[in-house]
Design a protein around this motif. Structure first.
Motif, PDB file in Angstrom:
ATOM      1  N   SER A 171       0.855  -1.181   0.082  1.00  0.00           N
ATOM      2  CA  SER A 171      -0.158   0.054   0.207  1.00  0.00           C
ATOM      3  C   SER A 171       0.798   1.251  -0.021  1.00  0.00           C
ATOM      4  N   PHE A 172       1.860   1.234   0.796  1.00  0.00           N
ATOM      5  CA  PHE A 172       2.779   2.512   0.838  1.00  0.00           C
ATOM      6  C   PHE A 172       3.354   2.646  -0.672  1.00  0.00           C
ATOM      7  N   SER A 173       3.706   1.518  -1.422  1.00  0.00           N
ATOM      8  CA  SER A 173       4.536   1.660  -2.719  1.00  0.00           C
ATOM      9  C   SER A 173       3.457   2.417  -3.737  1.00  0.00           C
ATOM     10  N   LYS A 174       2.194   2.477  -3.415  1.00  0.00           N
ATOM     11  CA  LYS A 174       1.289   2.719  -4.521  1.00  0.00           C
ATOM     12  C   LYS A 174       0.984   4.399  -4.431  1.00  0.00           C
ATOM     13  N   VAL A 175       1.607   5.096  -3.359  1.00  0.00           N
ATOM     14  CA  VAL A 175       1.237   6.486  -3.135  1.00  0.00           C
ATOM     15  C   VAL A 175       2.303   7.455  -3.387  1.00  0.00           C
TER      16      VAL A 175
END
Length: 317
Positions: free
Chosen positions: A51-55
């Motif tokens: 999830s962190f990698s997508k923002v």
């Protein structure tokens, strides 16, 4: 709306499956700890990394972590004052432990994965960074101080201060050994420094992330307990009524009043409507308070939160 209702029903069925498999002897008490280890050390960290990698991270979003810390302290004050107002001074330690803290990683994040955008998932994980401080021993440290003060013998003030220091050290050790918290912190550094994440890591974490929701709901089912003694019913009602009256108010304020992007406000709504932290019964037992009552409150709060989060998603999406 149908998709939300079907997904919520699916989560309830997975929880029911966990309850059923425990009843027929497929799962045992110790299997809850095994599932918790898998969740906390494998699938949840995968969900966090993915999830962190997508923002696109912005420093200003750290105010979400500060908000979480503030809310945790406020909930402990509310627990103290409601116990005093009802004339139940002896319940202050129990109430501080069982009113504060949110079950984010085991409950809220799996829900959010299914319905919200990556920025919302980041908002939830940033909220959980603040939440981790009082869920990993902070609330227990405060509750222990109040318990000692209630039963304090004159001249033992120094011993109480020592116990507080020991409780805070315990919290520090818990955070340093908490895989989700360390992954939160590590990913925060990666985003701030804009360090690229290898594609193979993202592929692996995506698979683990997809397994997180099922593992979480099955674990909740295996650990589900309902054992209310007659003299504890009023206490259960008071805790849950206070908890959700306050957190529903927080959710409304967060969505309608705070100056965050829509995705972050949606994340805060789900975070505030999350159940009581899953570690509460264990800390309640360590404090020699009513473990069975805490476990019952914890289980009922999960059912309430499923209904509230489902309703909130229908309204917001």
């Amino acid at each position: 709306m149908n998709d939300i209702l079907y997904r919520a029903a699916a989560y309830l069925l997975i929880i029911a499956l966990g309850v059923f498999l425990k009843k027929v002897g497929f799962f045992h008490e110790q299997d809850f700890r095994t599932l918790a280890k898998i969740l906390l050390n494998i699938t949840l960290p995968c969900a966090i990394i993915y999830s962190f990698s997508k923002v696109d991270f912005q420093i200003s979003l750290l105010t979400v972590t500060g908000l979480s810390l503030f809310v945790g302290i406020l909930m402990m004050f509310i627990a103290f004052f409601t116990s005093r107002m009802t004339g139940k001074k002896g319940n202050i330690p129990f109430d501080i432990l069982n009113l504060s803290g949110y079950n984010i990683g085991n409950f809220c994040l799996p829900f959010a994965q299914s319905f919200l955008e990556p920025l919302s998932l980041l908002g939830i994980t940033l909220f959980d960074m603040g939440n981790a401080f009082y869920c990993n021993g902070g609330a227990k440290a405060v509750a222990e101080v109040f318990k000692n003060s209630i039963h304090m013998v004159p001249g033992t003030e120094t011993a109480t201060k020592t116990q507080l220091k020991n409780s805070l050290k315990t919290m520090g050790r818990a955070l340093s050994r908490s895989t989700p918290f360390l992954v939160y912190f590590g990913m925060l550094i990666v985003l701030i420094l804009r360090i690229p994440i290898p594609r193979l890591v993202l592929s692996v974490t995506q698979i683990g992330s997809n397994a997180n929701a099922f593992t979480a709901m099955l674990m909740i089912g295996v650990g589900f307990k309902l054992n209310i003694k007659k003299d504890g019913i009023s206490h259960v009602i008071r805790i849950l009524f206070t908890r959700y009256a306050v957190t529903i108010s927080f959710a409304a304020i967060a969505f309608f009043c705070l100056p965050f992007p829509l995705q972050i406000r949606q994340a805060l709504v789900l975070a505030f409507l999350s159940p009581i932290a899953s570690a509460c019964p264990a800390y309640t037992d360590a404090l020699e308070e009513d473990y069975e009552l805490s476990s019952t409150i914890n289980s009922i709060s999960m059912l309430i939160s499923i209904g509230l989060i489902t309703a909130a998603l229908i309204v917001m999406l």
